[in-house]
Design a protein around this motif. Structure first.
Motif, PDB file in Angstrom:
ATOM      1  N   HIS A   6       0.847  -1.179   0.000  1.00 42.54           N
ATOM      2  CA  HIS A   6       0.000   0.000   0.000  1.00 42.54           C
ATOM      3  C   HIS A   6       0.892   1.241   0.000  1.00 42.54           C
ATOM      4  CE1 HIS A   6      -3.101   2.880   1.074  1.00 42.54           C
ATOM      5  NE2 HIS A   6      -3.977   1.946   0.768  1.00 42.54           N
ATOM      6  N   GLY A   7       0.445   2.296  -0.639  1.00 40.38           N
ATOM      7  CA  GLY A   7       1.202   3.545  -0.626  1.00 40.38           C
ATOM      8  C   GLY A   7       1.163   4.193   0.740  1.00 40.38           C
ATOM      9  N   GLU A   8       1.959   5.237   0.884  1.00 44.11           N
ATOM     10  CA  GLU A   8       1.987   5.963   2.149  1.00 44.11           C
ATOM     11  C   GLU A   8       0.639   6.634   2.397  1.00 44.11           C
ATOM     12  OE1 GLU A   8       5.330   8.602   2.583  1.00 44.11           O
ATOM     13  OE2 GLU A   8       6.622   7.162   1.554  1.00 44.11           O
ATOM     14  N   LEU A   9       0.199   6.559   3.637  1.00 43.12           N
ATOM     15  CA  LEU A   9      -1.037   7.195   4.079  1.00 43.12           C
ATOM     16  C   LEU A   9      -0.677   8.440   4.892  1.00 43.12           C
ATOM     17  CD1 LEU A   9      -2.817   3.911   5.185  1.00 43.12           C
ATOM     18  CD2 LEU A   9      -3.439   5.330   3.223  1.00 43.12           C
ATOM     19  N   PRO A  10      -1.584   9.407   4.998  1.00 38.72           N
ATOM     20  CA  PRO A  10      -1.290  10.585   5.820  1.00 38.72           C
ATOM     21  C   PRO A  10      -0.974  10.176   7.257  1.00 38.72           C
ATOM     22  CG  PRO A  10      -3.248  10.929   4.489  1.00 38.72           C
ATOM     23  CD  PRO A  10      -2.880   9.480   4.344  1.00 38.72           C
ATOM     24  N   ALA A  11       0.063  10.784   7.808  1.00 40.70           N
ATOM     25  CA  ALA A  11       0.543  10.397   9.135  1.00 40.70           C
ATOM     26  C   ALA A  11       0.276  11.486  10.163  1.00 40.70           C
ATOM     27  CB  ALA A  11       2.033  10.099   9.072  1.00 40.70           C
ATOM     28  N   VAL A  12       0.110  11.052  11.408  1.00 42.07           N
ATOM     29  CA  VAL A  12       0.009  11.963  12.548  1.00 42.07           C
ATOM     30  C   VAL A  12       1.400  12.500  12.870  1.00 42.07           C
ATOM     31  CG1 VAL A  12      -0.534  12.071  15.018  1.00 42.07           C
ATOM     32  CG2 VAL A  12      -1.997  10.759  13.472  1.00 42.07           C
ATOM     33  N   VAL A  13       2.412  11.611  12.838  1.00 44.64           N
ATOM     34  CA  VAL A  13       3.793  11.986  13.133  1.00 44.64           C
ATOM     35  C   VAL A  13       4.709  11.006  12.407  1.00 44.64           C
ATOM     36  CG1 VAL A  13       3.873  10.625  15.267  1.00 44.64           C
ATOM     37  CG2 VAL A  13       5.403  12.576  15.008  1.00 44.64           C
ATOM     38  N   THR A  14       5.887  11.492  11.992  1.00 45.66           N
ATOM     39  CA  THR A  14       6.869  10.643  11.321  1.00 45.66           C
ATOM     40  C   THR A  14       8.249  10.920  11.895  1.00 45.66           C
ATOM     41  OG1 THR A  14       7.408  12.229   9.568  1.00 45.66           O
ATOM     42  CG2 THR A  14       5.572  10.723   9.144  1.00 45.66           C
ATOM     43  N   ALA A  15       9.147   9.960  11.679  1.00 48.52           N
ATOM     44  CA  ALA A  15      10.545  10.149  12.065  1.00 48.52           C
ATOM     45  C   ALA A  15      11.414   9.264  11.194  1.00 48.52           C
ATOM     46  CB  ALA A  15      10.761   9.801  13.535  1.00 48.52           C
ATOM     47  N   GLY A  16      12.540   9.799  10.744  1.00 45.33           N
ATOM     48  CA  GLY A  16      13.544   8.994  10.046  1.00 45.33           C
ATOM     49  C   GLY A  16      14.511   8.437  11.072  1.00 45.33           C
ATOM     50  N   VAL A  17      14.888   7.176  10.902  1.00 36.91           N
ATOM     51  CA  VAL A  17      15.756   6.504  11.860  1.00 36.91           C
ATOM     52  C   VAL A  17      16.914   5.885  11.100  1.00 36.91           C
ATOM     53  CG1 VAL A  17      15.883   4.703  13.618  1.00 36.91           C
ATOM     54  CG2 VAL A  17      13.787   6.011  13.351  1.00 36.91           C
ATOM     55  N   ASP A  18      18.103   5.938  11.686  1.00 37.26           N
ATOM     56  CA  ASP A  18      19.258   5.340  11.039  1.00 37.26           C
ATOM     57  C   ASP A  18      19.346   3.840  11.288  1.00 37.26           C
ATOM     58  OD1 ASP A  18      20.080   7.709   9.940  1.00 37.26           O
ATOM     59  OD2 ASP A  18      21.343   8.238  11.641  1.00 37.26           O
ATOM     60  N   ALA A  19      18.194   3.158  11.316  1.00 37.26           N
ATOM     61  CA  ALA A  19      18.184   1.702  11.325  1.00 37.26           C
ATOM     62  C   ALA A  19      18.327   1.313   9.870  1.00 37.26           C
ATOM     63  CB  ALA A  19      16.880   1.173  11.905  1.00 37.26           C
ATOM     64  N   LEU A  20      19.425   0.695   9.509  1.00 42.53           N
ATOM     65  CA  LEU A  20      19.783   0.586   8.105  1.00 42.53           C
ATOM     66  C   LEU A  20      19.562  -0.803   7.533  1.00 42.53           C
ATOM     67  CD1 LEU A  20      23.109   2.586   8.261  1.00 42.53           C
ATOM     68  CD2 LEU A  20      20.839   3.415   7.675  1.00 42.53           C
ATOM     69  N   VAL A  21      19.104  -0.830   6.292  1.00 42.48           N
ATOM     70  CA  VAL A  21      19.055  -2.034   5.493  1.00 42.48           C
ATOM     71  C   VAL A  21      19.792  -1.693   4.208  1.00 42.48           C
ATOM     72  CG1 VAL A  21      17.602  -3.713   4.314  1.00 42.48           C
ATOM     73  CG2 VAL A  21      16.824  -2.690   6.450  1.00 42.48           C
ATOM     74  N   ASP A  22      20.959  -2.252   4.009  1.00 45.32           N
ATOM     75  CA  ASP A  22      21.783  -1.928   2.843  1.00 45.32           C
ATOM     76  C   ASP A  22      21.947  -0.424   2.662  1.00 45.32           C
ATOM     77  OD1 ASP A  22      22.275  -4.541   2.294  1.00 45.32           O
ATOM     78  OD2 ASP A  22      20.847  -4.712   0.663  1.00 45.32           O
ATOM     79  N   GLY A  23      22.214   0.289   3.755  1.00 48.31           N
ATOM     80  CA  GLY A  23      22.474   1.715   3.676  1.00 48.31           C
ATOM     81  C   GLY A  23      21.256   2.607   3.614  1.00 48.31           C
ATOM     82  N   CYS A  24      20.062   2.085   3.861  1.00 48.34           N
ATOM     83  CA  CYS A  24      18.827   2.865   3.737  1.00 48.34           C
ATOM     84  C   CYS A  24      18.236   3.154   5.111  1.00 48.34           C
ATOM     85  CB  CYS A  24      17.786   2.095   2.942  1.00 48.34           C
ATOM     86  SG  CYS A  24      18.392   1.524   1.372  1.00 48.34           S
ATOM     87  N   PRO A  25      17.924   4.426   5.388  1.00 48.78           N
ATOM     88  CA  PRO A  25      17.232   4.709   6.642  1.00 48.78           C
ATOM     89  C   PRO A  25      15.786   4.219   6.587  1.00 48.78           C
ATOM     90  CG  PRO A  25      17.469   6.705   5.356  1.00 48.78           C
ATOM     91  CD  PRO A  25      18.200   5.621   4.613  1.00 48.78           C
ATOM     92  N   VAL A  26      15.224   4.015   7.744  1.00 48.66           N
ATOM     93  CA  VAL A  26      13.841   3.573   7.887  1.00 48.66           C
ATOM     94  C   VAL A  26      13.014   4.769   8.352  1.00 48.66           C
ATOM     95  CG1 VAL A  26      12.320   2.065   9.228  1.00 48.66           C
ATOM     96  CG2 VAL A  26      14.512   1.198   8.402  1.00 48.66           C
ATOM     97  N   GLU A  27      11.841   4.974   7.745  1.00 50.88           N
ATOM     98  CA  GLU A  27      10.938   6.036   8.191  1.00 50.88           C
ATOM     99  C   GLU A  27       9.795   5.419   8.981  1.00 50.88           C
ATOM    100  OE1 GLU A  27       8.596   9.912   6.535  1.00 50.88           O
ATOM    101  OE2 GLU A  27       8.447   8.091   5.332  1.00 50.88           O
ATOM    102  N   LEU A  28       9.613   5.881  10.207  1.00 54.53           N
ATOM    103  CA  LEU A  28       8.523   5.438  11.068  1.00 54.53           C
ATOM    104  C   LEU A  28       7.370   6.406  10.887  1.00 54.53           C
ATOM    105  CD1 LEU A  28      10.623   4.818  14.306  1.00 54.53           C
ATOM    106  CD2 LEU A  28      10.169   3.228  12.418  1.00 54.53           C
ATOM    107  N   ARG A  29       6.141   5.863  10.785  1.00 53.47           N
ATOM    108  CA  ARG A  29       4.956   6.704  10.559  1.00 53.47           C
ATOM    109  C   ARG A  29       3.825   6.196  11.451  1.00 53.47           C
ATOM    110  NH1 ARG A  29       4.976   9.441   5.915  1.00 53.47           N
ATOM    111  NH2 ARG A  29       2.737   9.212   5.594  1.00 53.47           N
ATOM    112  N   ILE A  30       3.320   7.057  12.313  1.00 54.96           N
ATOM    113  CA  ILE A  30       2.124   6.715  13.084  1.00 54.96           C
ATOM    114  C   ILE A  30       0.943   7.369  12.388  1.00 54.96           C
ATOM    115  CG2 ILE A  30       0.897   7.001  15.264  1.00 54.96           C
ATOM    116  CD1 ILE A  30       3.535   6.669  16.695  1.00 54.96           C
ATOM    117  N   LEU A  31      -0.046   6.548  12.103  1.00 58.37           N
ATOM    118  CA  LEU A  31      -1.257   6.990  11.423  1.00 58.37           C
ATOM    119  C   LEU A  31      -2.368   7.163  12.448  1.00 58.37           C
ATOM    120  CD1 LEU A  31      -1.216   4.226   8.644  1.00 58.37           C
ATOM    121  CD2 LEU A  31      -0.013   6.417   8.621  1.00 58.37           C
TER     122      LEU A  31
END
Length: 194
Positions: free
Chosen positions: A17-42
């Motif tokens: 599913h595509g990204e849905l509108p979020a209440v709050v988001t944060a980028g985290v340096d939890a990496l998978v092959d050099g990619c940060p993870v974005e946390l989104r609370i809906l």
């Protein structure tokens, strides 16, 4: 996305599913092959997004969105991303707790995550213990893990998920049935045994 008061049985899971509108988001340096993870609370739960050049996009959605995905897999799911260089594993659990126990667990969880740059939590209208929380961190050897918690005090439910995303193991090389260049026999070095 507006707040949706729900329960564990209404949660749906999807990886496409595509990204849905979020209440709050944060980028985290939890990496998978050099990619940060974005946390989104809906308003209806959470998404975690992994996206970087050269990698297929991963959007984990666990949310109450009518018509979205499959029921949250209680026994878990393990998949590879098709041609993606990662593997994905999700497990989930639903606990039914007495009101005081649920309040204590949620208060402890929120206190543990408060102020951490690798975590988000949000309380929703009507009950400060109606909380969604997400925490991510890197895995040793590559990959990332994230945990989520979804508290539904009106039903005494605490839903937790754990996701592991790791680099997929490379397929073993298949030896050729017929060598193209014959190799000279190996000569053993002379051994001086006295």
């Amino acid at each position: 996305m507006p707040y949706a008061d729900t329960r564990a049985e209404d949660l749906r899971w999807s990886l496409d599913h595509g990204e849905l509108p979020a209440v709050v988001t944060a980028g985290v340096d939890a990496l998978v092959d050099g990619c940060p993870v974005e946390l989104r609370i809906l308003g209806a739960s959470h998404q975690v997004v992994l996206e970087a050049p050269g990698l297929p996009r991963l959007v984990e959605t666990v949310a109450y969105v009518p018509g979205l995905g499959d029921p949250l897999p209680r026994s878990g799911v393990h998949t590879t991303g098709g041609d993606a260089p990662w593997s994905y594993e999700l497990t989930s659990e639903v606990e039914v707790l007495a009101p005081d126990d649920l309040r204590d667990r949620v208060a402890s969880l929120v206190a543990d995550l408060d102020g951490r740059p690798d975590a988000l939590s949000a309380a929703f209208p009507g009950d400060r213990h109606a909380v969604t929380a997400v925490h991510a961190e890197p895995l040793p050897g590559g990959g990332a893990t994230w945990r989520t918690w979804h508290a539904y005090p009106q039903h005494g439910q605490l839903v937790s998920t754990r996701t592991l995303v790791r680099p997929a193991p490379l397929a073993p090389a298949v030896p050729s049935a017929r060598p193209t260049d014959p190799q000279p026999p190996l000569e053993e070095p002379a051994c001086d045994a006295r």
